[in-house]
Write a protein that holds these residues in place. Sequence first.
Motif, short mmCIF file in Angstrom:
data_model
loop_
_atom_site.label_atom_id
_atom_site.label_comp_id
_atom_site.label_asym_id
_atom_site.label_seq_id
_atom_site.Cartn_x
_atom_site.Cartn_y
_atom_site.Cartn_z
N ASP A 75 -1.05 3.92 7.65
CA ASP A 75 -2.46 4.17 7.03
C ASP A 75 -2.89 5.75 7.62
N ILE A 76 -2.94 7.03 6.69
CA ILE A 76 -2.65 7.99 6.47
C ILE A 76 -4.32 7.82 7.86
N GLU B 282 1.19 4.07 1.72
CA GLU B 282 0.96 4.93 2.42
C GLU B 282 2.22 5.59 3.20
N ASP C 269 0.56 -1.13 0.02
CA ASP C 269 -0.34 0.00 -0.09
C ASP C 269 0.62 1.38 0.33
N LYS D 29 4.99 1.28 8.25
CA LYS D 29 3.91 2.19 7.64
C LYS D 29 2.23 2.25 7.99
#
Length: 337
Positions: A232-233, A217, A215, A230
Amino acid sequence: MSYSRTTAELLAQEELPGLVNRSRNHLDTFLVRDHACWLVSEPGHEIVVGRVASDSGRVFAEQRRWLSHKPGQTQGFASPLPDGGLAMVVNGVVTVYDASGRQRWTYEFEPWPDRGTGGPSCVADASGHRLLVTTPGPDLSDHAYSGDACVALDLADGRRVTQTLLPSASAGYIFQQSLTDPTQVFLDALQGDTFYSLAVTLEDDTLRTQSVGGDDEPFAGVSLNGVVLKLDIGGEWLSRCEAGQEDIVVEAADVLPEGMRFVGHRPGFLDNDRVLVAVAEEEDSDDNRHLILEAHTLQPVAELDYPGTVSCDPLALGDGTWLTTEGDLVRRWRVTQ
């Protein structure tokens, strides 16, 4: 959700003047450069970079100062260099200073027309001979604009050595290195609601980028031994990415207390076996909790109790300790032995 509670032990605290001013609007406040963690602050018209000490009984090993800009100018991205100097990039100009504060060279490029979107970043490569800088790509004014660029400059004289196009356009950028291996350079590109997470390699003056993980991100916090996190925003998941291995992804709803999400920007490796994260019900809440996760499975194993203070965005340092900030005050912690 069942896990233990453990107490955070305060090891040291120190002021870094101008830290809160810098942290409001800049992506360079926390950097990993040349096997060390750094904080960047801006008291008045100076840039101060503080290198976090390897001695856990202190916060900073040193603080270096440079005159940053004239009144009325906007300050851009600052990055400490392996030889003790500083690189700064702002308004279409890269400036490199030596350790004494003397200007070594400048390199100019056409800046993005909208400074609210495009934002450059820079980092020295592991050899200490090249400076990587994100800039607009060729044909910026063309309707068929092909994207931004990553440019390699010679750190001795500022000449352009090579460049490569990026998948992003008019993005905000931040370079980070692995704490254990400076040849591993990671680049977050924040383009509106789209995010790119790239590994950047420079070998024999050939510059390449490659997506990391499943992903796109942003990378988060300290990376160790080829492993990156990483986030997720929106805080709905956290992942662990390692070359040649399947990504480990945990959903907030599956591993956190009910209603909680991952928050902040810097969940990172406390050490090889533990990850430190902040969690809360609301993304921008100061009312958060700090959890320790098992580093290989990202499962929670403990929640931290602080003696009298909290922070919304803890900074794991990779050596078993972490920082919290409150205004310009920086505190260093470890789990009670």
